[in-house]
Scaffold this active site. Structure first.
Site, PDB file in Angstrom:
ATOM      1  NE  ARG A 147       0.131   1.028   4.894  1.00 31.98           N
ATOM      2  CZ  ARG A 147       0.274   1.245   3.591  1.00 31.98           C
ATOM      3  NH1 ARG A 147      -0.005   2.455   3.092  1.00 31.98           N
ATOM      4  NH2 ARG A 147       0.692   0.291   2.779  1.00 31.98           N
ATOM      5  CE  LYS A 171       3.575   0.054   5.938  1.00 30.61           C
ATOM      6  NZ  LYS A 171       3.798  -1.401   6.030  1.00 30.61           N
ATOM      7  CG  HIS A 243      -3.920  -2.446  10.041  1.00 33.19           C
ATOM      8  ND1 HIS A 243      -3.410  -1.289   9.495  1.00 33.19           N
ATOM      9  CD2 HIS A 243      -3.457  -3.456   9.250  1.00 33.19           C
ATOM     10  CE1 HIS A 243      -2.664  -1.585   8.445  1.00 33.19           C
ATOM     11  NE2 HIS A 243      -2.682  -2.892   8.269  1.00 33.19           N
ATOM     12  NE  ARG A 246      -3.781  -1.077   4.972  1.00 35.36           N
ATOM     13  CZ  ARG A 246      -3.505  -0.444   3.834  1.00 35.36           C
ATOM     14  NH1 ARG A 246      -4.237   0.580   3.458  1.00 35.36           N
ATOM     15  NH2 ARG A 246      -2.490  -0.845   3.075  1.00 35.36           N
ATOM     16  CG  HIS A 269      -0.965  -3.965  -0.315  1.00 38.19           C
ATOM     17  ND1 HIS A 269      -1.985  -4.896  -0.246  1.00 38.19           N
ATOM     18  CD2 HIS A 269      -0.855  -3.441   0.933  1.00 38.19           C
ATOM     19  CE1 HIS A 269      -2.463  -4.922   0.980  1.00 38.19           C
ATOM     20  NE2 HIS A 269      -1.798  -4.060   1.715  1.00 38.19           N
ATOM     21  CE1 TYR A 278      -7.292  -7.877   3.856  1.00 32.94           C
ATOM     22  CE2 TYR A 278      -5.769  -7.189   2.136  1.00 32.94           C
ATOM     23  CZ  TYR A 278      -6.214  -7.120   3.447  1.00 32.94           C
ATOM     24  OH  TYR A 278      -5.577  -6.302   4.335  1.00 32.94           O
TER      25      TYR A 278
END
Length: 297
Positions: A147, A171, A243, A246, A269, A278
């Site tokens: 990120r 995060k 992004h 990524r 994630h 994806y």
């Protein structure tokens, strides 16, 4: 129960009880600020906010033409706020409990081809210190699937280049180890040894990897502008951002047959369903191959 006190307690709750990162806390506070503006406009105290008033609030917000995703994010913040009031202020009724989030259609992220990434990186002017830095930035961004906030906050103390790993803080302040390839390592070392050593580093910035010419950590906006300028330089028609690298990292791994759980771990994630998008990109690619090359298509 006044707004100033409640907002202060809500921030403390998000930080201490939920353990959220600063960016997430700011987002939640912005959601509640919108509700506060509506309540003050209609002379409503917090206990007077009913489910009907919240519905009216969402209609009011929608007049500003915010996206479906933003509406869903706002509603999530408001639900968290009233849940907090139940826990911390012993409020019996939660007026947000019965509100339904708008249905979000999952949008496929923009992805660059390997050739487009090569073109962007090749467009960097390596005759300048900033160019050498930008080369390292894009190699790390694409090579590790970071990120943009993780890239800006990357620390020298978290580089384990001898064993080909870096540690990033994602995060919710969650740390993870990510493999880093030889090409990214090569240009990262060139930047560190030949460019960064000549920058007058600002106090408290010594451990940051990527710095501007004044010795401060690069901002998210600066990374975006670097990529935007390169995109214009090669005449790329796609709308891209940091992004996008990524997304491309993940998509190219899945296309190459990488295990989805491994990709999930590298991206940080929490849910495998987020990573599964994806696989849909890969299916679109396969469909385009059939359309282009199959004799019956």
């Amino acid at each position: 129960m006044n707004w100033d006190t409640v907002n202060r307690d809500f921030k403390r709750y998000l930080l201490l009880e939920r353990g959220l990162a600063e960016n997430s806390i700011v987002a939640y506070q912005n959601d509640v600020n919108k509700l506060q503006n509506y309540a003050e406009l209609h002379e409503l105290a917090i206990p007077q906010i009913t489910t009907k008033e919240l519905q009216n609030f969402l209609v009011w917000v929608n007049e500003f033409s915010i996206s479906t995703y933003s509406q869903a994010r706002l509603l999530s913040g408001i639900k968290t706020f009233f849940k907090f009031l139940q826990i911390e202020y012993d409020v019996e009724h939660n007026p947000a409990e019965l509100l339904e989030s708008p249905r979000i259609t999952r949008k496929m992220p923009a992805v660059l081809s390997i050739e487009e990434i090569d073109q962007l990186i090749a467009a960097i002017d390596l005759s300048t210190p900033e160019g050498m830095r930008n080369k390292a930035i894009l190699e790390v961004l694409y090579g590790c699937g970071l990120r943009v906030s993780e890239l800006c906050n990357l620390k020298r103390s978290n580089l384990y280049l001898d064993v080909e790993f870096i540690k990033v803080e994602g995060k919710g302040n969650k740390e993870r180890l990510i493999p880093i390839g030889q090409q990214a390592i090569q240009y990262l070392r060139i930047y560190m040894d030949e460019v960064r050593v000549h920058i007058p580093v600002k106090p408290d910035s010594e451990d940051f990897v990527f710095l501007n010419r004044r010795g401060s950590p690069l901002s998210r906006v600066m990374i975006f502008l670097i990529i935007k300028d390169l995109s214009a330089k090669i005449g790329l028609q796609k709308e891209i951002s940091p992004h996008t690298f990524r997304h491309s990292f993940a998509s190219h791994l899945v296309e190459g047959g990488a295990d989805l759980r491994a990709v999930q771990d590298m991206l940080g994630h929490e849910s495998i369903t987020t990573t599964e998008i994806y696989t849909h990109i890969d299916k679109d690619y396969l469909q385009s191959v059939i359309t282009q090359f199959h004799p019956r298509s």
